[in-house]
Design an enzyme around this catalytic site. Structure first.
Site, PDB file in Angstrom:
ATOM      1  N   LYS A 183      -5.360  21.820   3.671  1.00  0.00           N
ATOM      2  CA  LYS A 183      -4.046  21.576   3.979  1.00  0.00           C
ATOM      3  C   LYS A 183      -3.486  20.585   2.949  1.00  0.00           C
ATOM      4  O   LYS A 183      -3.840  19.458   2.800  1.00  0.00           O
ATOM      5  CB  LYS A 183      -4.106  20.806   5.519  1.00  0.00           C
ATOM      6  CG  LYS A 183      -2.840  20.950   6.359  1.00  0.00           C
ATOM      7  CD  LYS A 183      -1.386  20.720   5.581  1.00  0.00           C
ATOM      8  CE  LYS A 183      -1.366  19.306   5.345  1.00  0.00           C
ATOM      9  NZ  LYS A 183       0.085  18.761   4.623  1.00  0.00           N
ATOM     10  N   GLU A 259     -10.188   9.029   0.611  1.00  0.00           N
ATOM     11  CA  GLU A 259      -9.609   8.600  -0.879  1.00  0.00           C
ATOM     12  C   GLU A 259      -8.190   8.143  -0.960  1.00  0.00           C
ATOM     13  O   GLU A 259      -7.233   8.871  -0.665  1.00  0.00           O
ATOM     14  CB  GLU A 259      -9.770   9.792  -1.894  1.00  0.00           C
ATOM     15  CG  GLU A 259     -11.218  10.222  -2.185  1.00  0.00           C
ATOM     16  CD  GLU A 259     -11.975   9.337  -2.831  1.00  0.00           C
ATOM     17  OE1 GLU A 259     -11.473   8.082  -3.353  1.00  0.00           O
ATOM     18  OE2 GLU A 259     -13.314   9.471  -3.113  1.00  0.00           O
ATOM     19  N   CYS A 293      -3.709   7.495  -8.608  1.00  0.00           N
ATOM     20  CA  CYS A 293      -4.179   6.656  -7.487  1.00  0.00           C
ATOM     21  C   CYS A 293      -4.860   5.341  -8.412  1.00  0.00           C
ATOM     22  O   CYS A 293      -4.773   4.421  -7.920  1.00  0.00           O
ATOM     23  CB  CYS A 293      -5.088   6.933  -6.440  1.00  0.00           C
ATOM     24  SG  CYS A 293      -6.187   8.146  -7.266  1.00  0.00           S
ATOM     25  N   GLU A 392       1.251  -0.406  -3.822  1.00  0.00           N
ATOM     26  CA  GLU A 392       1.228   0.624  -4.593  1.00  0.00           C
ATOM     27  C   GLU A 392       2.425   1.415  -4.760  1.00  0.00           C
ATOM     28  O   GLU A 392       3.309   1.404  -3.617  1.00  0.00           O
ATOM     29  CB  GLU A 392       0.301   1.931  -3.939  1.00  0.00           C
ATOM     30  CG  GLU A 392       0.269   3.026  -4.774  1.00  0.00           C
ATOM     31  CD  GLU A 392      -0.972   3.985  -4.349  1.00  0.00           C
ATOM     32  OE1 GLU A 392      -0.762   4.609  -3.191  1.00  0.00           O
ATOM     33  OE2 GLU A 392      -1.953   4.150  -5.028  1.00  0.00           O
TER      34      GLU A 392
HETATM   35  P1  NAD Z   1       0.405  10.869   1.972  1.00  0.00           P
HETATM   36  O1  NAD Z   1      -0.405  10.292   2.646  1.00  0.00           O
HETATM   37  O2  NAD Z   1       1.765  10.948   2.475  1.00  0.00           O
HETATM   38  O3  NAD Z   1       0.021  12.513   2.274  1.00  0.00           O
HETATM   39  C1  NAD Z   1      -1.472  13.078   1.971  1.00  0.00           C
HETATM   40  C2  NAD Z   1      -1.350  14.365   2.854  1.00  0.00           C
HETATM   41  O4  NAD Z   1      -1.806  14.033   4.223  1.00  0.00           O
HETATM   42  C3  NAD Z   1      -0.705  15.565   2.771  1.00  0.00           C
HETATM   43  O5  NAD Z   1      -1.092  16.685   2.567  1.00  0.00           O
HETATM   44  C4  NAD Z   1       0.362  15.328   4.063  1.00  0.00           C
HETATM   45  O6  NAD Z   1       0.924  16.268   4.688  1.00  0.00           O
HETATM   46  C5  NAD Z   1      -0.980  14.918   5.216  1.00  0.00           C
HETATM   47  N1  NAD Z   1      -0.315  13.877   6.336  1.00  0.00           N
HETATM   48  C6  NAD Z   1       0.591  13.101   6.418  1.00  0.00           C
HETATM   49  N2  NAD Z   1       0.664  12.430   7.625  1.00  0.00           N
HETATM   50  C7  NAD Z   1      -0.527  13.028   8.156  1.00  0.00           C
HETATM   51  C8  NAD Z   1      -1.293  12.742   9.378  1.00  0.00           C
HETATM   52  N3  NAD Z   1      -0.694  11.823  10.248  1.00  0.00           N
HETATM   53  N4  NAD Z   1      -2.472  13.270   9.810  1.00  0.00           N
HETATM   54  C9  NAD Z   1      -2.870  14.177   8.903  1.00  0.00           C
HETATM   55  N5  NAD Z   1      -2.412  14.674   7.500  1.00  0.00           N
HETATM   56  C10 NAD Z   1      -1.264  14.166   7.309  1.00  0.00           C
HETATM   57  O7  NAD Z   1       0.387  11.078   0.440  1.00  0.00           O
HETATM   58  P2  NAD Z   1       1.124  11.470  -0.715  1.00  0.00           P
HETATM   59  O8  NAD Z   1       2.412  11.150  -0.575  1.00  0.00           O
HETATM   60  O9  NAD Z   1       1.143  13.116  -0.717  1.00  0.00           O
HETATM   61  O10 NAD Z   1       0.152  11.184  -1.998  1.00  0.00           O
HETATM   62  C11 NAD Z   1       0.173   9.908  -2.567  1.00  0.00           C
HETATM   63  C12 NAD Z   1      -0.782   9.138  -2.231  1.00  0.00           C
HETATM   64  O11 NAD Z   1      -1.973   9.459  -2.336  1.00  0.00           O
HETATM   65  C13 NAD Z   1      -0.739   7.681  -3.032  1.00  0.00           C
HETATM   66  O12 NAD Z   1      -0.935   6.487  -1.926  1.00  0.00           O
HETATM   67  C14 NAD Z   1      -2.002   7.833  -4.018  1.00  0.00           C
HETATM   68  O13 NAD Z   1      -2.783   6.628  -4.084  1.00  0.00           O
HETATM   69  C15 NAD Z   1      -3.016   8.639  -3.029  1.00  0.00           C
HETATM   70  N6  NAD Z   1      -4.091   9.204  -3.724  1.00  0.00           N
HETATM   71  C16 NAD Z   1      -5.370   8.872  -3.552  1.00  0.00           C
HETATM   72  C17 NAD Z   1      -6.279   9.332  -4.386  1.00  0.00           C
HETATM   73  C18 NAD Z   1      -7.771   8.956  -4.451  1.00  0.00           C
HETATM   74  O14 NAD Z   1      -8.529   9.458  -4.914  1.00  0.00           O
HETATM   75  N7  NAD Z   1      -8.033   7.624  -3.962  1.00  0.00           N
HETATM   76  C19 NAD Z   1      -6.047  10.395  -5.217  1.00  0.00           C
HETATM   77  C20 NAD Z   1      -4.585  10.863  -5.362  1.00  0.00           C
HETATM   78  C21 NAD Z   1      -3.707  10.403  -4.477  1.00  0.00           C
END
Ligand code: NAD
Length: 489
Positions: A183, A259, A293, A392
């Site tokens: 997803k 992650e 990240c 962040e």
């Molecule tokens: P996000 O948390 O808003 O969304 C990530 C994913 O989760 C999306 O596919 C979203 O549709 C889904 N999602 C949202 N609410 C959900 C729920 N309640 N249950 C299940 N799925 C849900 O993150 P983003 O804005 O897409 O990405 C940026 C973030 O990702 C930053 O905080 C970044 O640090 C983090 N990130 C971490 C890593 C790592 O490896 N540590 C790598 C890349 C990005």
């Protein structure tokens, strides 16, 4: 482009490319605001079908035990991606806003090549370990430890490095013998949906082994955390969403792999080449508009040379103005959306409100009336308690903080709810290694070393996550352990 030729992507459910029951939603180029086309908008019913297909493929086929088939399918997907790499590059730049220079690295070609590690690991892995015969409780027993797939994996991914993160989940999860429902984020549906096209047209993946479900509704992804048919959720995204995934998974005691976010520190010790180190920190924080990240967004420098450090960082960042990602020289492209741009601007405003100053940047470039851009920004005059030092931002923003020696630098680095990554620069390798050893983070760069690699585990301490992606550790996240005790003669 032949991929997504009709500019409308489909879901992949049970081996078929299908429309979403919720219609479609647009995907937008963040550099131009142009609508590229539409993606299938899945409902929870579609997600339920995908989970059912993955469950059947796991329970009723030999996928989980047929290593040869798995290796073949992963190599076929890799080859299909290689064969379409120029189309994928065009798509990635357009949908993600990724600077073209990064597509030969972690934005595209790196993760394609890293699939070899997953296939090779499945081929060479010691699936069964013979512990020999012993007499526990006086009973002569032959003990064997078997590693096997967890089952159905729900993979939920963000938009910043979609190929890297989608493939760093699909590759090891499939190589280990799981079936998967992927997803992706609503901001980058096509980067995931093209995998569905390539899988159907160019691989032998049996129906249901890989399912790809795009949706504009975050709640559709949430079903993966609650549905009892899913055995494990592998999530990359923000810490807040990770917390929700973990809480949702608790009801069925799902294995949860997370992650999450970071606020990593770049430590410059007092014997280091200050200008060189600060310039590197500035370059890193500008890359892909800071949407990584593990990017080091706190530059921690000797107090007595603070002004010099700010000038060095600002000198580099001022030369990296936000620009067109299709241009080969661009380091800082757009941020993903208007919402993200406004969120970053709010952080920048908070820095000024708390008494900080901008040594360069500070907002959107004046010469761009389309696209979601923020100029690389150096914030000076704040300490580690400022909001921009604690939360962040996910934009091209570097906050410069003063330290009073090595112990203080380590204290500042560790004074964070996150623990994802870090960097140390010193003229003395041993001294740098000593500081690196005291940092509570999952990866450390010492004097410019690169930890990003298929065989290196990546992940975070504290609120940056649970578990490791990539490397053997990342492969083993997707395995269960079974001990078999056979009464021996
Ligand atoms: P996000 O948390 O808003 O969304 C990530 C994913 O989760 C999306 O596919 C979203 O549709 C889904 N999602 C949202 N609410 C959900 C729920 N309640 N249950 C299940 N799925 C849900 O993150 P983003 O804005 O897409 O990405 C940026 C973030 O990702 C930053 O905080 C970044 O640090 C983090 N990130 C971490 C890593 C790592 O490896 N540590 C790598 C890349 C990005």
């Amino acid at each position: 482009m032949t991929l997504l030729g009709d500019r409308e992507s489909r879901l992949l459910i049970d081996g078929k490319l299908v429309a979403g029951s919720g219609g479609t939603f647009p995907t937008v180029n963040p550099a131009t605001e142009e609508v590229l086309g539409v993606a299938a908008d899945a409902t929870t019913d579609d997600m339920s079908s995908a989970i059912g297909a993955a469950r059947r493929a796991f329970d009723e086929t030999d996928w989980s035990t047929n290593v040869e088939l798995r290796v073949r399918c992963i190599r076929q997907l890799q080859q299909a991606m290689r064969d379409h790499v120029e189309e994928l590059r065009e798509l990635t730049i357009a949908e993600v806003g990724a600077p073209v220079m990064l597509t030969s690295m972690a934005q595209l070609e790196g993760p394609i090549e890293d699939l070899s590690f997953c296939a090779d690991t499945a081929e060479s892995y010691e699936w069964t370990t013979d512990l020999g015969v012993a007499k526990p409780m006086g009973i002569k027993t032959h003990r064997t430890v078997v590693r096997e797939a967890v089952g159905v994996v729900g993979a939920i991914t963000p938009w910043n490095f979609p190929h890297q993160i989608n493939l760093a989940k699909l590759g090891p999860a499939l190589a280990a013998g799981n079936t998967v429902v992927l997803k992706p984020a609503p901001d980058t549906p096509w980067c995931a949906a093209v995998l569905g096209e390539l899988i159907v047209e160019h691989t032998d993946f049996p129906p249901g082994v890989v399912n790809i479900v795009t949706s504009s509704d975050h709640g559709v992804g949430a079903l993966l955390s609650t549905d009892p048919r899913v055995d494990m959720v592998s999530f990359t995204g923000s810490t807040n969403t990770g917390r929700a995934v973990m809480a949702d998974g608790a009801a069925t005691l799902k294995k949860v792999f997370l992650e999450l976010g970071g606020k990593s520190a770049f430590l410059v010790l007092d014997d280091a080449d200050l200008a060189g180190a600060c310039s590197m920190a500035a370059f890193t924080a500008s890359m892909h508009a800071g949407q990584g990240c593990a990017i080091t967004t706190r530059l921690v420098v000797p107090r007595e040379r603070y002004d010099e450090a700010v000038q060095a960082a600002a000198g580099t960042m001022a030369g990296l103005k936000a620009g067109d990602p299709t241009n080969a020289g661009t380091v800082c492209g757009p941020v993903i959306s208007a919402r993200q741009r406004d969120r970053i601007q709010e952080y920048l405003d908070s820095a000024i409100a708390e008494g900080g100053t901008f040594a360069c940047g500070g907002g959107s470039p004046a010469d761009r009336d389309k696209g979601f851009f923020i100029d690389p920004t150096v914030i000076a005059g704040l300490d580690n308690s400022a909001r921009v030092a604690r939360e962040e931002i996910f934009g091209p923003v570097l906050t410069v903080i003063a330290h009073d020696g090595d112990d203080d630098a380590v204290r500042i680095a560790n004074d964070s709810p996150f623990g994802l990554s870090g960097t140390v620069f010193s003229a003395d390798d041993e001294r740098a290694a000593g500081v690196a050893a005291r940092m509570r983070v999952g990866t450390v760069n010492v004097n410019g070393g690169v930890w990003y690699s298929a065989d290196v585990p990546f992940g975070g301490y504290k609120q940056s996550g649970i578990g490791r992606e990539m490397g053997i550790a990342g492969f083993e996240e997707y395995l269960e352990t079974k001990a078999i005790a056979t009464a021996a003669k």
